[in-house]
Design a protein around this motif. Structure first.
Motif, PDB file in Angstrom:
ATOM      1  N   THR A 115       0.865  -1.164   0.000  1.00  0.00           N
ATOM      2  CA  THR A 115       0.000   0.000   0.000  1.00  0.00           C
ATOM      3  C   THR A 115       0.906   1.219   0.000  1.00  0.00           C
ATOM      4  OG1 THR A 115      -1.647  -1.151   1.345  1.00  0.00           O
ATOM      5  CG2 THR A 115      -1.766   1.259   1.296  1.00  0.00           C
ATOM      6  N   PRO A 116       0.882   2.039  -1.044  1.00  0.00           N
ATOM      7  CA  PRO A 116       1.749   3.226  -1.043  1.00  0.00           C
ATOM      8  C   PRO A 116       1.303   4.197   0.041  1.00  0.00           C
ATOM      9  CG  PRO A 116       0.301   3.253  -2.971  1.00  0.00           C
ATOM     10  CD  PRO A 116       0.080   1.937  -2.286  1.00  0.00           C
ATOM     11  N   ILE A 117       2.235   4.692   0.839  1.00  0.00           N
ATOM     12  CA  ILE A 117       1.834   5.621   1.910  1.00  0.00           C
ATOM     13  C   ILE A 117       2.434   7.015   1.764  1.00  0.00           C
ATOM     14  CG2 ILE A 117       1.313   3.817   3.607  1.00  0.00           C
ATOM     15  CD1 ILE A 117       4.048   4.505   4.941  1.00  0.00           C
ATOM     16  N   SER A 118       3.622   7.118   1.207  1.00  0.00           N
ATOM     17  CA  SER A 118       4.189   8.461   1.032  1.00  0.00           C
ATOM     18  C   SER A 118       5.044   8.519  -0.226  1.00  0.00           C
ATOM     19  CB  SER A 118       5.006   8.885   2.261  1.00  0.00           C
ATOM     20  OG  SER A 118       6.201   8.153   2.327  1.00  0.00           O
TER      21      SER A 118
ATOM     22  N   CYS B 267      -4.548   8.073  -4.527  1.00  0.00           N
ATOM     23  CA  CYS B 267      -3.888   6.835  -4.088  1.00  0.00           C
ATOM     24  C   CYS B 267      -3.708   6.767  -2.578  1.00  0.00           C
ATOM     25  CB  CYS B 267      -2.532   6.688  -4.778  1.00  0.00           C
ATOM     26  SG  CYS B 267      -2.681   6.525  -6.567  1.00  0.00           S
ATOM     27  N   GLY B 268      -4.241   7.723  -1.849  1.00  0.00           N
ATOM     28  CA  GLY B 268      -4.102   7.688  -0.394  1.00  0.00           C
ATOM     29  C   GLY B 268      -2.681   7.907   0.076  1.00  0.00           C
ATOM     30  N   VAL B 269      -1.938   8.669  -0.690  1.00  0.00           N
ATOM     31  CA  VAL B 269      -0.511   8.879  -0.408  1.00  0.00           C
ATOM     32  C   VAL B 269      -0.282  10.260   0.199  1.00  0.00           C
ATOM     33  CG1 VAL B 269       1.658   9.373  -1.632  1.00  0.00           C
ATOM     34  CG2 VAL B 269       0.404   7.254  -2.096  1.00  0.00           C
TER      35      VAL B 269
ATOM     36  N   VAL C  73       7.255   5.150  -0.797  1.00  0.00           N
ATOM     37  CA  VAL C  73       7.399   4.162   0.269  1.00  0.00           C
ATOM     38  C   VAL C  73       6.026   3.528   0.485  1.00  0.00           C
ATOM     39  CG1 VAL C  73       7.808   3.892   2.749  1.00  0.00           C
ATOM     40  CG2 VAL C  73       9.318   5.353   1.386  1.00  0.00           C
TER      41      VAL C  73
ATOM     42  N   LEU D  79       3.757   0.045   2.522  1.00  0.00           N
ATOM     43  CA  LEU D  79       3.723  -1.004   3.543  1.00  0.00           C
ATOM     44  C   LEU D  79       3.007  -2.228   2.998  1.00  0.00           C
ATOM     45  CD1 LEU D  79       2.531   1.062   6.661  1.00  0.00           C
ATOM     46  CD2 LEU D  79       4.869   0.788   5.764  1.00  0.00           C
TER      47      LEU D  79
END
Lengths: 369, 369
Positions: free
Chosen positions: A109-112, A145-147, A173, A175
């Motif tokens: 899951t892309p976070i940043s 994308c919730g990033v 980055v 998770l």
């Protein structure tokens, strides 16, 4: 206009020249994994050679990646002279998509994300309309994308980057959490269904070919396609962001056995996993008009077209056969066309595309050391 | 040779032109932090505007960054014509140092890095000596910092990157663990000692000025310095990697109250923290010959020199006064000269450098929205 066929090499990208360095770098990179022991960490060795690098953090996996846009901004620059629009909102999405569509292949899951915008001179940044489009497009893609957009670098590199141009890249980055979402192909095997997610057009691979072609066309980027749109305008349809699909699949309990982002080398990327398996397609997605136009104008055989362009397939999911229908439905609910197009079989490593009678052997793709 | 003084702006870098976009991007980026809630995560808001972005992962903090080399590779390319050496081993270290020396400012231990090597054409990668130097230098720098080289991108960007050139950048991920190592300046205050770590020379900031200067010198990069070394050779001394120092400090139980990587804007970076504090220096490090030479040849005042070049100070640590001596000793044990050079005081935000009678006011640095 000349009638010499164009291929990817004559369009200025020669993978044979890049790949030896890539192999040298991959070997050196792999040898640094021992440094992680100083921090009580280990890598996931199978991620070496995959699209994103994966570290084992105990409770979860951490994935990271850096990817660049390529030369697509040159098309935007040329089209601006024709229509007056900057297209940098689309270009921003393309750049982020390069990183996000790669990092999700490992189940992350892309976070940043960080932006890398290196201009050929300070004057690039003074064009406020273009700068605002780039910023707004980057933000919109992050939101989609919730990033979290963590920061970035906006250097002025006169002498390194060409005057008036910008080199765009993104790092990301992600998770893998829970750890069961890790998809490095351990479960990939005969019987798996291949679900293809539709592309929006050229995405950001094959652009050198498109540019060369535009040079040869009397009307260049302003050449109308069958559907009436301009060639250059269609080229600038932004790359589809596929992380909403992979996130929705995870929520639905579908963990792909493997995923492949269809980028450079086109459908050869379908067989990027090291396993010796045959990937057989009994159907192919409809080809976006801009890609069909390129194929015709550059006089590419089906073989050449499918080994350099996505030809309508932007992303491939390899899933358990009983989950194929739901995977297709999940993507379609998000507005992304999807097709249960093929099957994985035991057999020599190759991609067989039956509808167009093309077969790619394993030696046509060398991504690993 | 002309005798017009050179300043940073006339050397081709105009920060006033870059910074408005930077501010726009920072505001948009900051607004995407809400996306983290989808993943049950939060950012550390104080890291916005700092050198690295920090996420709260519960048990630890995760830091990430993307940084570029700038134009230093142009110096290497020019020097190769003079000495036959490629210098890309040093250039690789410089590039990684840009990311690593920034990510450690927040208290992070760098754990993995990605390479971004974007060339102006495929032919760049066919020079095996240079490619091997770049790979070996990258690996050596990763090993020196305990970093695992996770992968990277080696695109060929004809038309975007200038012919024969390469745009080099690095992204890096680090862990702040235990969380008490987080150094975003919350404890920074009056009485803190300022420990400066020596630079090796120009590092990778001020290079545009150096290049402009080389153009004006009759012997260019081949001009000998006082110590007999060639100007260009001295410019290519690689940037010091400071993470061994920050890791050793952590082991010794020393957590800086704040850290600043002295890069573009030179000593103005000393006051990058938003707090209103006065940074008073009663001594300055010895100036590397190459920087003294640049100052003289470009006719820079002390004020101009210290606000654009590192002038011997590559990194600043702000520590509790009783820990200053041990911080200095720790760096020296690692072979890096260090100086207890100043003190933080209550007072207007400014940098006061007493030995050279220079004072910088806060409005000379605007890094934040």
């Amino acid at each position: 206009m000349t009638t010499t066929p164009l291929n990817y090499k004559s369009a200025g990208v020669d993978y044979a020249k890049i790949d030896p360095l890539k192999v040298l770098a991959q070997q050196a990179a792999s040898s640094t994994a021992v440094n992680l022991a100083r921090h009580g960490l280990t890598e996931v060795p199978a991620s070496r050679g995959e699209s994103a690098y994966v570290l084992d953090m105990g409770d979860f996996y951490l994935a990271s990646i850096t990817e660049c846009l390529g030369t697509k901004a040159l098309v935007a620059d040329a089209m601006r002279a024709i229509t007056g629009k900057t297209y940098y909102q689309a270009i921003a999405q393309d750049t982020l998509a390069m990183a996000i569509n790669d990092i999700i292949t490992v189940g992350a899951t892309p976070i940043s994300a960080h932006a890398y915008w290196a201009a050929g001179g300070d004057e690039w940044f003074t064009d406020q309309e273009r700068a605002a489009d780039l910023v707004n497009g980057w933000k919109a893609a992050c939101d989609a994308c919730g990033v979290s957009w963590g920061g970035g670098e906006t250097p002025s590199l006169s002498g390194v980057v060409a005057p008036g141009r910008i080199d765009l890249a993104a790092s990301c980055v992600g998770l893998v959490r829970p750890k069961e979402r890790l998809t490095l192909g351990a479960k990939l095997g005969a019987g798996d269904a291949i679900v293809l997610l539709a592309s929006s057009g050229i995405h950001a691979n094959g652009v050198s070919l498109a540019r060369k072609l535009a040079e040869r066309l009397p009307q260049g980027y302003a050449t109308p396609l069958e559907d009436g749109r301009l060639f250059g305008e269609a080229l600038l349809d932004p790359t589809v962001l596929y992380s909403p699909v992979t996130e929705a699949l995870a929520k639905a309990g579908i963990v792909p056995h493997y995923s492949a982002n269809v980028t450079g080398h086109g459908w050869l990327k379908i067989m990027r996993h090291p396993a010796a398996l045959t990937y057989r397609f009994t159907s192919v997605p409809s080809v976006p008009p801009v890609l069909r136009f390129m194929q015709q104008q550059a006089q590419l055989s089906e073989r050449e077209a499918y080994s350099s362009l996505n030809m309508g397939a932007g992303f491939a999911l390899f899933v358990a056969p009983e989950q194929a229908a739901q995977a297709v439905a999940t993507a379609r609910q998000l507005g992304i066309a999807a097709y249960h197009a093929g099957v994985v079989e035991d057999g020599p490593k190759r991609v067989v595309i039956e509808p167009i009678k093309v077969e790619f052997a394993q030696d046509e793709l060398s991504l690993r050391a």
